[in-house]
Design an enzyme around this catalytic site. Structure first.
Site, short mmCIF file in Angstrom:
data_model
loop_
_atom_site.label_atom_id
_atom_site.label_comp_id
_atom_site.label_asym_id
_atom_site.label_seq_id
_atom_site.Cartn_x
_atom_site.Cartn_y
_atom_site.Cartn_z
N TYR A 71 0.84 -1.21 0.00
CA TYR A 71 0.00 0.00 0.00
C TYR A 71 0.87 1.25 0.00
O TYR A 71 0.51 2.26 -0.60
CB TYR A 71 -0.92 0.01 1.23
CG TYR A 71 -1.92 1.12 1.20
CD1 TYR A 71 -3.04 1.04 0.36
CD2 TYR A 71 -1.77 2.27 1.98
CE1 TYR A 71 -3.97 2.06 0.31
CE2 TYR A 71 -2.69 3.30 1.93
CZ TYR A 71 -3.79 3.19 1.10
OH TYR A 71 -4.71 4.21 1.04
N PHE A 123 -8.01 19.15 -26.20
CA PHE A 123 -8.43 17.76 -26.14
C PHE A 123 -9.60 17.69 -25.17
O PHE A 123 -9.65 18.43 -24.18
CB PHE A 123 -7.30 16.81 -25.71
CG PHE A 123 -7.79 15.39 -25.72
CD1 PHE A 123 -8.02 14.75 -26.92
CD2 PHE A 123 -8.11 14.72 -24.55
CE1 PHE A 123 -8.56 13.46 -26.95
CE2 PHE A 123 -8.64 13.44 -24.57
CZ PHE A 123 -8.86 12.81 -25.78
N THR A 124 -10.53 16.78 -25.43
CA THR A 124 -11.83 16.76 -24.72
C THR A 124 -11.67 16.78 -23.19
O THR A 124 -12.19 17.66 -22.52
CB THR A 124 -12.65 15.53 -25.14
OG1 THR A 124 -11.85 14.36 -25.01
CG2 THR A 124 -13.14 15.65 -26.57
N ASP A 214 1.28 18.17 -22.50
CA ASP A 214 0.48 16.96 -22.53
C ASP A 214 1.35 15.97 -23.29
O ASP A 214 1.44 16.00 -24.52
CB ASP A 214 -0.86 17.21 -23.24
CG ASP A 214 -1.70 15.94 -23.32
OD1 ASP A 214 -1.12 14.84 -23.18
OD2 ASP A 214 -2.91 16.04 -23.55
N LYS A 257 -1.06 5.37 -23.94
CA LYS A 257 -0.63 5.57 -25.32
C LYS A 257 0.85 5.20 -25.44
O LYS A 257 1.20 4.03 -25.40
CB LYS A 257 -0.89 7.01 -25.77
CG LYS A 257 -2.37 7.28 -26.09
CD LYS A 257 -3.13 7.69 -24.89
CE LYS A 257 -4.51 8.23 -25.16
NZ LYS A 257 -5.22 8.48 -23.89
N ARG A 381 -14.80 12.35 -35.11
CA ARG A 381 -14.15 13.50 -34.50
C ARG A 381 -14.57 14.73 -35.31
O ARG A 381 -13.85 15.23 -36.14
CB ARG A 381 -12.62 13.37 -34.49
CG ARG A 381 -12.10 12.36 -33.51
CD ARG A 381 -11.92 12.90 -32.09
NE ARG A 381 -13.02 12.65 -31.18
CZ ARG A 381 -12.86 12.35 -29.88
NH1 ARG A 381 -11.67 12.17 -29.37
NH2 ARG A 381 -13.89 12.20 -29.09
N PHE A 448 -20.72 12.65 -27.53
CA PHE A 448 -20.30 11.65 -28.53
C PHE A 448 -20.26 10.24 -27.97
O PHE A 448 -20.44 9.27 -28.69
CB PHE A 448 -18.94 12.02 -29.13
CG PHE A 448 -17.86 12.27 -28.12
CD1 PHE A 448 -17.71 13.52 -27.55
CD2 PHE A 448 -17.00 11.26 -27.72
CE1 PHE A 448 -16.73 13.76 -26.60
CE2 PHE A 448 -16.01 11.48 -26.78
CZ PHE A 448 -15.88 12.75 -26.22
N1 F0G Z 1 -4.48 14.02 -23.80
C1 F0G Z 1 -4.57 13.52 -25.04
C2 F0G Z 1 -3.90 14.24 -26.16
C3 F0G Z 1 -5.31 12.35 -25.28
O1 F0G Z 1 -5.39 11.88 -26.52
C4 F0G Z 1 -5.94 11.70 -24.19
C5 F0G Z 1 -6.74 10.51 -24.40
C6 F0G Z 1 -5.80 12.25 -22.91
C7 F0G Z 1 -5.06 13.41 -22.75
C8 F0G Z 1 -6.45 11.64 -21.70
O2 F0G Z 1 -5.80 10.48 -21.29
O3 F0G Z 1 -7.48 8.67 -21.64
O4 F0G Z 1 -5.49 8.33 -20.16
O5 F0G Z 1 -7.33 9.80 -19.45
N2 F0G Z 1 -7.12 10.15 -25.54
C9 F0G Z 1 -7.89 8.97 -25.88
C10 F0G Z 1 -8.15 8.94 -27.37
C11 F0G Z 1 -9.10 8.75 -25.05
O6 F0G Z 1 -8.88 8.04 -27.81
O7 F0G Z 1 -7.65 9.80 -28.10
P1 F0G Z 1 -6.57 9.27 -20.61
#
Ligand code: F0G
Length: 456
Positions: A71, A123-124, A214, A257, A381, A448
């Site tokens: 832990y 990014f979303t 990022d 990624k 997208r 989406f």
């Molecule tokens: N920043 C970028 C540029 C991303 O593409 C993503 C995730 C995140 C942050 C967030 O990271 O998913 O580990 O919380 N992209 C995925 C995609 C979901 O399908 O492009 P995460």
């Protein structure tokens, strides 16, 4: 077009099955014509995302057994911390369950209501966290990034004039940090040059503003620098990665990624005071500062994966596999975002389905048609992902209207790329027959994911 041979051989396989056309029709109907809502067992080749879909190596699977599940003070954590410090050069690291966990911590610590956060395209999840903390995202990417056909080596670059204008307009004290994505997902996986990273960092330093990367696809970015930037050829990817990070004060990272695992992430920085606050906050949202939402085995696998990701042969194949798919499509005249980026080929759905207007959701329609044709799953997208304007409640209409064919790392072979290319080209040749969609159900946030559609 030459294929680059996979720099690995296959030790375990996962069988693929393909539903027949009638079954695919049924599955698509059940999913409300939204590829996010398809069951994975109904999918033949899954190009929804490159996130968490990586194949691990034998060394990573072996590392799982070495996970220290304590832990507190886990050995596996120290291994991951050392890997981040070694590869990126930061002093301090905070583990999180995935990238957005790190975004949450960073946004909460740094953003005050009324602040502005410039970034090279949104990014979303990143923007959602900025907004939830009262910040406003401001796009400072170069204009060409919004034009699918503009051929530039570094289409993800920050526009320094736009950034400087924003600083002059709102004042540096209203800008807690600049978020620089390497590469830029929503622009088509486009890279940022080392020169631009340096200029951005210098400008920010002059104004006392932090630069937070990022870093999600930073090794892919480094490959483009090696390939395209003067003086960078013949340098090891590891060195280029290290140089990139010199031009930042910290980063958020999605382990799903480039670090070649299925879950995990971290926040890293050089500022001790910020680190101290993050150590307190991480306990509330993620877990102890020695695991942050990951199991010990996840951290072992990620430490190993990070070293594999900077292997020159690996990253060259990775980028060239994506390009191999893209070049087949370009040769057949299919409109795609140019140049081909790091993690995905983006179809330009506005040009592909020029007979559909934006309110007929061309990207969503094309993603549905592709699944129907070959069982290939892709991601919208475009206008659906962009959501609605908070004030006017009208659709946000982004310049780019795209379908993303995202390639998981080390999962599919070049032969699978051929299958995908054939299906997209087949659709392109009968594109007039593809009809639009109407939205039957629209969730209020991040629509989406769960929206449902039916054919017009
Ligand atoms: N920043 C970028 C540029 C991303 O593409 C993503 C995730 C995140 C942050 C967030 O990271 O998913 O580990 O919380 N992209 C995925 C995609 C979901 O399908 O492009 P995460």
């Amino acid at each position: 077009m030459r294929r680059t041979a996979e720099p690995y051989k296959i030790k375990a396989v996962e069988p693929l099955t393909m539903l027949n056309r009638g079954e695919r029709e049924e599955a698509l109907k059940r999913a409300g014509y939204n590829t996010f809502l398809l069951d994975s067992e109904d999918v033949y080749i899954d190009l929804l995302t490159d996130s968490g879909t990586n194949a691990m190596s034998d060394k990573q699977w072996g590392a799982l057994m070495m996970g220290d599940e304590a832990y507190a003070g886990s050995k596996s954590w120290y291994k991951l911390e050392r890997a981040v410090q070694d590869l990126f050069g930061y002093d301090y690291v905070i583990p999180t369950h995935q990238g957005r966990g790190a975004e949450n911590l960073l946004s909460q610590m740094k953003i005050q209501p009324g602040d502005y956060i410039p970034g090279n395209m949104y990014f979303t999840t990143t923007r959602a966290h900025q907004e939830m903390n009262g910040g406003t995202f401001v796009d400072v990417i170069i204009d060409e990034a919004h034009d699918p056909s503009a051929e530039l080596d570094f289409k993800g670059n920050v526009d320094l004039v736009k950034l400087e204008e924003l600083i002059d307009e709102v004042g540096a004290d209203k800008i807690p940090y600049v978020c620089v994505a390497v590469t830029v997902n929503m622009a088509g996986g486009q890279p940022v040059s080392l020169a631009n990273l340096k200029e951005t960092y210098t400008l920010c330093q002059e104004h006392g503003i932090d630069v937070m990367f990022d870093a999600t696809r930073c090794v892919e970015n480094a490959y483009f620098i090696q390939e395209r930037e003067e003086g960078q050829q013949n340098r090891p990817i590891k060195d280029i990665v290290r140089d990139m990070f010199k031009f930042s004060d910290g980063c958020t990272m999605s382990g799903k990624k480039d670090p070649l695992v299925n879950i995990g992430g971290f926040l890293a920085m050089n500022d001790f005071e910020l680190y101290t606050r993050a150590r307190e906050l991480v306990v509330v949202y993620e877990g102890m500062p020695s695991y942050g939402g990951m199991a010990g085995r996840d951290m072992e696998a990620m430490a190993q994966g990070m070293y594999e990701s900077i292997d020159d042969a690996y990253i060259e194949h990775r980028i060239k596999q994506v390009r191999y798919l893209g070049e087949q499509l370009m040769e057949a005249g299919v409109p795609v975002v140019r140049p081909i980026g790091g993690h995905a080929v983006y179809l330009d759905a506005k040009a592909f389905l020029s007979h559909l207007d934006r309110e007929m959701f061309p990207s969503q329609s094309l993603a549905a048609a592709l699944y129907l044709d070959s069982g290939v799953r892709s991601m919208e997208r475009g206008i659906v992902s962009a959501g609605r304007n908070k004030e006017t409640c009208e659709h946000n209409v982004p310049k780019l209207e795209m379908v993303r064919l995202t390639i998981p790392r080390r999962v599919y072979t070049n032969s699978h790329m051929d299958v995908v290319a054939d299906s997209v080209i087949n659709l392109y040749n009968k594109r007039e027959q593809i009809k639009g969609l109407s939205m039957d159900y629209e969730p209020p946030t991040l629509r989406f994911f769960n929206a449902r559609f039916s054919p017009l």
